[in-house]
Design an enzyme around this catalytic site. Structure first.
Site, short mmCIF file in Angstrom:
data_model
loop_
_atom_site.label_atom_id
_atom_site.label_comp_id
_atom_site.label_asym_id
_atom_site.label_seq_id
_atom_site.Cartn_x
_atom_site.Cartn_y
_atom_site.Cartn_z
N CYS A 64 7.08 5.48 -7.27
CA CYS A 64 6.11 6.43 -6.52
C CYS A 64 7.39 7.25 -6.06
O CYS A 64 8.41 7.15 -5.52
CB CYS A 64 5.92 5.33 -5.30
N GLU A 92 12.71 -2.99 -3.08
CA GLU A 92 12.67 -1.53 -2.82
C GLU A 92 14.16 -1.37 -2.03
O GLU A 92 14.72 -0.25 -2.30
CB GLU A 92 11.48 -1.22 -1.87
N THR A 136 9.90 2.31 2.81
CA THR A 136 8.46 3.18 2.93
C THR A 136 7.52 2.42 3.74
O THR A 136 6.77 2.79 4.27
CB THR A 136 8.15 3.61 1.69
S1 SF4 Z 1 2.53 2.41 -0.48
FE1 SF4 Z 1 3.39 4.33 -0.27
S2 SF4 Z 1 5.46 4.32 -1.09
FE2 SF4 Z 1 4.24 2.36 -1.78
S3 SF4 Z 1 3.51 2.95 -3.64
FE3 SF4 Z 1 2.07 3.48 -2.21
S4 SF4 Z 1 2.19 5.51 -1.59
FE4 SF4 Z 1 3.87 4.81 -2.68
#
Ligand code: SF4
Length: 280
Positions: free
Chosen positions: A94, A124, A161
């Site tokens: 992502c 992560e 995130t």
């Molecule tokens: S939650 Fe946010 S950081 Fe995680 S994959 Fe989805 S868009 Fe990307």
């Protein structure tokens, strides 16, 4: 029954992108694998497997020439290993996760002591740390942990995130007491908080709440917990066939939401199933 379906239910931007990339890559080359499951949805992983995408846990287990990198990324060591084997990469990391990795690296290269707001053991977080190539990264869960940081000339902050904005601000405040210079990159993605906020609102209005998504998905499990705290008749299901008609006795309004890794077709099946039950 009346159904309230959350607008935010289902795929976030990063998961949608990763899934699309994986299906496209498999259509071109069905002899491909992914390092770990692409996303936390067993049904999507199975659908991809049927198109030829095998899941392997370690780089040494890869037996294809091409590998897909999952949405929440891999470590620098794994990436090095893939490069050393000269494999082709379909990078479905992502972009928000990638940004957190890149900013942590940038801060290190510019001489900042890096503070990462997040959960120490989360893949992560481990990924972000690995890209700083051995530099010290201080992982703090909250402002209490930040209080224990040593004083530094300059501090650079990034966040996992899924962190809350309030937590990032509180940690940044503490860091200002520890250093004359603090640089903050807000690397939070709001997909999680948007889903949680809407789920809370809906759970308050309904007699029964269904939360749809992988049992291995942390964000779906958390959504179900949040709803359960508000509405005791909350059920976490992966697919429509897990819905029990007995749950609907005396129910007039049903709320439905789904985690960020739940595909649209599963949500639609759940909605159809609830409609059928309501007609009985
Ligand atoms: S939650 Fe946010 S950081 Fe995680 S994959 Fe989805 S868009 Fe990307």
């Amino acid at each position: 029954v009346k159904i309230i379906l959350a607008d935010s239910a289902g795929f976030c931007f990063g998961v949608k992108r990763a899934t699309q990339l994986a299906f496209e890559a498999a259509a071109i080359n069905p002899n491909i694998c992914s390092l770990g499951p692409i996303i936390h949805s067993p049904q999507v992983v199975k659908a991809l497997e049927e198109k030829g995408v095998k899941v392997v846990d370690k780089v040494e287990d890869i037996q294809t020439r091409e590998v897909i990198i999952r949405s929440h990324g891999i470590t620098a060591e794994e990436l090095d290993h893939i490069h050393s084997r000269n494999l082709n990469i379909v990078d479905a990391t992502c972009p928000f996760v990638k940004k957190a990795q890149d900013y942590a690296t940038l801060l290190c290269s510019e001489g900042y002591s890096v503070v990462l707001v997040g959960e120490k053991d989360h893949p992560e977080v481990q990924g972000i740390i690995s890209y700083t190539r051995g530099e010290t990264v201080y992982v703090v869960a909250d402002s209490t942990e930040a209080q224990r940081l040593p004083s530094k000339t300059k501090i650079g902050i990034v966040a996992q995130t899924t962190q809350s904005f309030e937590n990032l601000v509180q940690v940044a405040n503490v860091c200002l007491e520890k250093s004359k210079e603090v640089r903050v990159f807000n690397t939070i993605c709001d997909a999680t908080s948007v889903r949680q906020e809407e789920a809370r609102e809906i759970a308050c209005e309904v007699d029964l709440m269904l939360v749809v998504g992988g049992f291995n998905s942390a964000n779906t499990t958390r959504l179900a917990q949040i709803c359960k705290d508000i509405q005791n008749r909350t059920y976490h299901v992966e697919t429509a066939d897990q819905i029990d008609p007995r749950w609907f006795a005396g129910v007039e309004t049903v709320g439905i939401t789904a985690g960020a890794s739940t595909p649209r077709w599963i949500i639609d099946e759940v909605v159809d199933c609830v409609k059928r039950m309501g007609d009985k």
